[in-house]
Design a protein around this motif. Structure first.
Motif, PDB file in Angstrom:
ATOM      1  N   SER A 115      -2.912 -27.300  57.489  1.00 63.25           N
ATOM      2  CA  SER A 115      -4.053 -26.470  57.454  1.00 63.25           C
ATOM      3  C   SER A 115      -5.437 -26.638  58.525  1.00 63.25           C
ATOM      4  CB  SER A 115      -4.817 -26.929  55.806  1.00 63.25           C
ATOM      5  OG  SER A 115      -5.446 -28.396  56.003  1.00 63.25           O
ATOM      6  N   GLY A 116      -4.291 -27.605  59.458  1.00 64.49           N
ATOM      7  CA  GLY A 116      -5.297 -27.857  60.198  1.00 64.49           C
ATOM      8  C   GLY A 116      -5.094 -27.001  62.145  1.00 64.49           C
ATOM      9  N   PRO A 118      -3.294 -23.598  63.898  1.00 62.77           N
ATOM     10  CA  PRO A 118      -3.248 -22.311  63.610  1.00 62.77           C
ATOM     11  C   PRO A 118      -2.041 -20.849  63.331  1.00 62.77           C
ATOM     12  CG  PRO A 118      -4.067 -22.600  65.714  1.00 62.77           C
ATOM     13  CD  PRO A 118      -3.604 -23.925  65.621  1.00 62.77           C
ATOM     14  N   THR A 144      -5.538 -31.360  54.549  1.00 62.59           N
ATOM     15  CA  THR A 144      -7.000 -30.965  54.086  1.00 62.59           C
ATOM     16  C   THR A 144      -8.222 -31.834  54.504  1.00 62.59           C
ATOM     17  OG1 THR A 144      -7.294 -30.303  51.598  1.00 62.59           O
ATOM     18  CG2 THR A 144      -6.970 -28.683  52.675  1.00 62.59           C
ATOM     19  N   VAL A 147      -8.821 -32.074  58.340  1.00 66.79           N
ATOM     20  CA  VAL A 147      -9.937 -31.270  59.832  1.00 66.79           C
ATOM     21  C   VAL A 147     -11.179 -30.835  58.966  1.00 66.79           C
ATOM     22  CG1 VAL A 147      -8.168 -30.035  61.041  1.00 66.79           C
ATOM     23  CG2 VAL A 147      -8.353 -29.159  59.169  1.00 66.79           C
ATOM     24  N   THR A 151     -12.350 -25.462  59.133  1.00 61.57           N
ATOM     25  CA  THR A 151     -11.024 -24.682  59.949  1.00 61.57           C
ATOM     26  C   THR A 151     -10.103 -24.855  59.061  1.00 61.57           C
ATOM     27  OG1 THR A 151     -12.051 -26.579  60.998  1.00 61.57           O
ATOM     28  CG2 THR A 151      -9.768 -26.337  61.821  1.00 61.57           C
ATOM     29  N   GLU A 153     -10.361 -22.525  56.471  1.00 66.75           N
ATOM     30  CA  GLU A 153      -9.941 -21.618  55.465  1.00 66.75           C
ATOM     31  C   GLU A 153     -10.241 -20.809  56.804  1.00 66.75           C
ATOM     32  OE1 GLU A 153     -14.478 -21.504  54.120  1.00 66.75           O
ATOM     33  OE2 GLU A 153     -13.988 -18.640  54.438  1.00 66.75           O
ATOM     34  N   ALA A 154     -10.150 -20.549  58.259  1.00 68.20           N
ATOM     35  CA  ALA A 154     -10.350 -19.665  58.978  1.00 68.20           C
ATOM     36  C   ALA A 154      -8.371 -19.552  59.592  1.00 68.20           C
ATOM     37  CB  ALA A 154     -10.448 -20.768  60.858  1.00 68.20           C
ATOM     38  N   ASN A 155      -8.152 -21.126  59.259  1.00 71.10           N
ATOM     39  CA  ASN A 155      -6.342 -21.382  59.403  1.00 71.10           C
ATOM     40  C   ASN A 155      -5.557 -20.404  58.141  1.00 71.10           C
ATOM     41  OD1 ASN A 155      -6.580 -22.439  62.569  1.00 71.10           O
ATOM     42  ND2 ASN A 155      -6.475 -24.501  61.093  1.00 71.10           N
ATOM     43  N   ASP A 158      -5.741 -16.948  58.851  1.00 70.74           N
ATOM     44  CA  ASP A 158      -5.664 -16.043  60.194  1.00 70.74           C
ATOM     45  C   ASP A 158      -3.584 -16.186  59.906  1.00 70.74           C
ATOM     46  OD1 ASP A 158      -7.589 -16.684  61.915  1.00 70.74           O
ATOM     47  OD2 ASP A 158      -7.436 -17.792  62.944  1.00 70.74           O
TER      48      ASP A 158
END
Ligand SMILES: Nc1nc2c(ncn2[C@@H]2O[C@H](COP(=O)(O)OP(=O)(O)OP(=O)(O)O)[C@@H](O)[C@H]2O)c(=O)[nH]1
Ligand SMILES: [Mg+2]
Length: 230
Positions: A115-116, A118, A144, A147, A151, A153-155, A158
């Motif tokens: 999860s850390g 991209p 989780t 990070v 972060t 959530e964003a990864n 994406d």
């Protein structure tokens, strides 16, 4: 789900060496060091059941554990390990591919993603390979605790965007931490649901036929396509 027993079954170098297909299996797969063995331990609550290491490529065999005497957890070697002899890597990858494609009692794969980070090409290609080979899987974003929540959530977003349109239905996603236990309950819930469905199907089959067995997905014929991305 209550886990009352977890027994190490065997370490198999390949599909042919795996135990009989009498129990449903739930397999953990993902890049080396993503946290497969750690998560397996966190789920079972018995530290040291699967061996954990900071060195990528640590799990080199298909490690199988029988849980509650009625289903199995499978710790698979990771992909994307950059060190070591190429010949050895291919052998591990081949064993994982054969297991995923041909193990008839494989019920569900937990595809682990860090999860850390991209979206990584190798993970995207692996997920695409799972889809192409009709392997049932859920996505599990690991570590989780390492990070910030934003972060993670964003990864996750994406990654989800990167695979949008590849599947009829978007794969189910979870986040977890072997360190804090976050997500443990949800992942065990998935196994519980699957086991309930299998038991209901077995009871129905019992009514119609004497030919029982936890055939959780179609028996597959060996296929020549070993065009693996990892
Ligand atoms: N902070 C944190 N560290 C973790 C977590 N899960 C695993 N780790 C660490 O990540 C490293 C790799 O963990 P493993 O569980 O051995 O990873 P693996 O995917 O089984 O690795 P291979 O067997 O080499 O493919 C170890 O140092 C673990 O302690 C987690 O949820 N949080
Ligand atoms: Mg491991």
């Amino acid at each position: 789900m209550n886990i009352s027993s977890a027994i190490f079954d065997c370490s198999a170098p390949d599909l042919a060496s795996c135990p009989d297909e009498s129990l449903p299996e739930f397999a953990f797969v993902g890049r080396s060091n993503v946290g497969k063995s750690s998560l397996l331990n966190a789920l079972v609550g018995e530290l040291g059941m699967a061996r954990v290491s900071a060195t990528p490529g640590f799990t080199k065999l298909i490690n199988i554990f029988t849980i509650n005497r009625c289903w199995r957890l499978v710790d698979l070697p990771g992909y994307g390990f950059a060190e070591g002899a190429r010949k050895h890597r291919e052998r591990f990858n081949q064993a994982v591919a054969e297991y995923l494609e041909h193990r008839t009692n494989l019920c569900l794969v937990f595809a682990l993603i860090d999860s850390g980070l991209p979206p990584q090409q190798i993970d995207l290609k692996f997920v695409e390979w799972l889809g192409r080979h009709a392997v049932p899987f859920v996505l599990v974003f690991t570590k989780t605790d390492k990070v910030a929540a934003a972060t993670v959530e964003a990864n996750v977003t994406d990654f989800t965007d990167s695979i949008a349109g590849w599947f009829e239905r978007s794969p189910v996603r979870f986040t977890c931490s072997a360190e804090t236990g976050q997500g443990r309950h949800e992942l065990l819930g998935v196994i519980d649901e699957q086991m309930t469905a299998i038991n209901v199907a077995s009871r129905r089959a019992l009514v119609h036929t004497e030919n029982l067995g936890p055939r959780v997905r179609e028996n597959r014929k060996p296929r020549p396509d070993l065009n693996r991305p990892w």
